[in-house]
Scaffold this motif. Sequence first.
Motif, short mmCIF file in Angstrom:
data_model
loop_
_atom_site.label_atom_id
_atom_site.label_comp_id
_atom_site.label_asym_id
_atom_site.label_seq_id
_atom_site.Cartn_x
_atom_site.Cartn_y
_atom_site.Cartn_z
N GLY A 54 0.82 -1.21 0.00
CA GLY A 54 0.00 0.00 0.00
C GLY A 54 0.85 1.26 0.00
N PHE A 55 1.97 1.23 0.73
CA PHE A 55 2.87 2.37 0.77
C PHE A 55 3.47 2.65 -0.61
CE2 PHE A 55 7.10 4.20 1.79
CZ PHE A 55 6.66 5.38 2.38
N ILE A 56 3.89 1.61 -1.31
CA ILE A 56 4.43 1.77 -2.67
C ILE A 56 3.34 2.31 -3.59
CG2 ILE A 56 5.38 0.54 -4.66
CD1 ILE A 56 7.36 0.97 -2.32
N THR A 57 2.12 1.85 -3.42
CA THR A 57 1.01 2.36 -4.23
C THR A 57 0.81 3.86 -3.99
OG1 THR A 57 -0.07 0.20 -4.17
CG2 THR A 57 -1.44 2.09 -4.74
N VAL A 58 0.80 4.25 -2.73
CA VAL A 58 0.63 5.67 -2.40
C VAL A 58 1.80 6.49 -2.94
CG1 VAL A 58 0.58 7.31 -0.46
CG2 VAL A 58 -0.83 5.25 -0.40
N LEU A 59 3.02 5.97 -2.82
CA LEU A 59 4.18 6.68 -3.36
C LEU A 59 4.09 6.83 -4.88
CD1 LEU A 59 7.27 5.34 -1.37
CD2 LEU A 59 6.19 7.57 -1.23
N SER A 60 3.59 5.82 -5.56
CA SER A 60 3.47 5.93 -7.02
C SER A 60 2.42 6.98 -7.41
CB SER A 60 3.15 4.57 -7.64
OG SER A 60 1.87 4.12 -7.25
N VAL A 61 1.35 7.07 -6.65
CA VAL A 61 0.35 8.11 -6.93
C VAL A 61 0.93 9.49 -6.65
CG1 VAL A 61 -1.89 9.04 -6.20
CG2 VAL A 61 -1.61 6.57 -6.55
N ILE A 62 1.67 9.62 -5.55
CA ILE A 62 2.31 10.90 -5.24
C ILE A 62 3.32 11.26 -6.33
CG2 ILE A 62 3.90 12.04 -3.63
CD1 ILE A 62 2.45 10.50 -1.38
N PHE A 63 4.06 10.28 -6.80
CA PHE A 63 5.03 10.51 -7.87
C PHE A 63 4.35 11.08 -9.11
CE2 PHE A 63 6.94 8.77 -11.77
CZ PHE A 63 8.16 9.43 -11.74
N ILE A 64 3.19 10.56 -9.45
CA ILE A 64 2.47 11.05 -10.62
C ILE A 64 2.04 12.49 -10.42
CG2 ILE A 64 0.32 10.78 -11.93
CD1 ILE A 64 2.55 8.79 -12.61
N TYR A 65 1.59 12.84 -9.23
CA TYR A 65 1.16 14.21 -8.98
C TYR A 65 2.32 15.19 -8.91
CZ TYR A 65 -3.65 12.88 -8.29
OH TYR A 65 -4.92 12.42 -8.49
N MET A 66 3.51 14.70 -8.60
CA MET A 66 4.68 15.58 -8.51
C MET A 66 5.29 15.87 -9.88
SD MET A 66 4.79 16.25 -5.37
CE MET A 66 6.37 16.85 -4.86
N VAL A 67 5.03 15.04 -10.86
CA VAL A 67 5.62 15.24 -12.19
C VAL A 67 4.97 16.36 -12.92
CG1 VAL A 67 5.97 14.17 -14.44
CG2 VAL A 67 6.41 12.87 -12.38
#
Length: 120
Positions: A107-120
């Motif tokens: 779940g943490f990796i999933t949340v990090l991947s979503v945050i990564f998308i929003y940061m790009v």
Amino acid sequence: MVNKNPRRSEEPIWWGLFGAGGTWFAMITPVTVLVLGILAPLGIIDAEAMSYERVADFVTSFIGALFVIGTLALPMWHAMHRLHHGMHDLKIHAGTLGKVLCYFVAGFITVLSVIFIYMV
């Protein structure tokens, strides 16, 4: 005797994510590695196609965001579910803590991947 009031289980959720991650890893990841790891470095794919601007445009599009999230998150759910059940098979009974820890990492990796998308 048939149990007329069976207890609900959350296990189908984890098995669904396990299956989705395994399918993604078996079908999409090899093509991604082929394109990004072999064809692009060898120059078979035009360098302009892999320019920063085009890749950033793809990643920030809806389908690109789903692709990146799927590439990062789904195989992690597969791996953590496999790890959880593999520990059980090896007679390492971590109990509820092991289950929570495995699924928390996914779940943490999933949340990090979503945050990564929003940061790009």
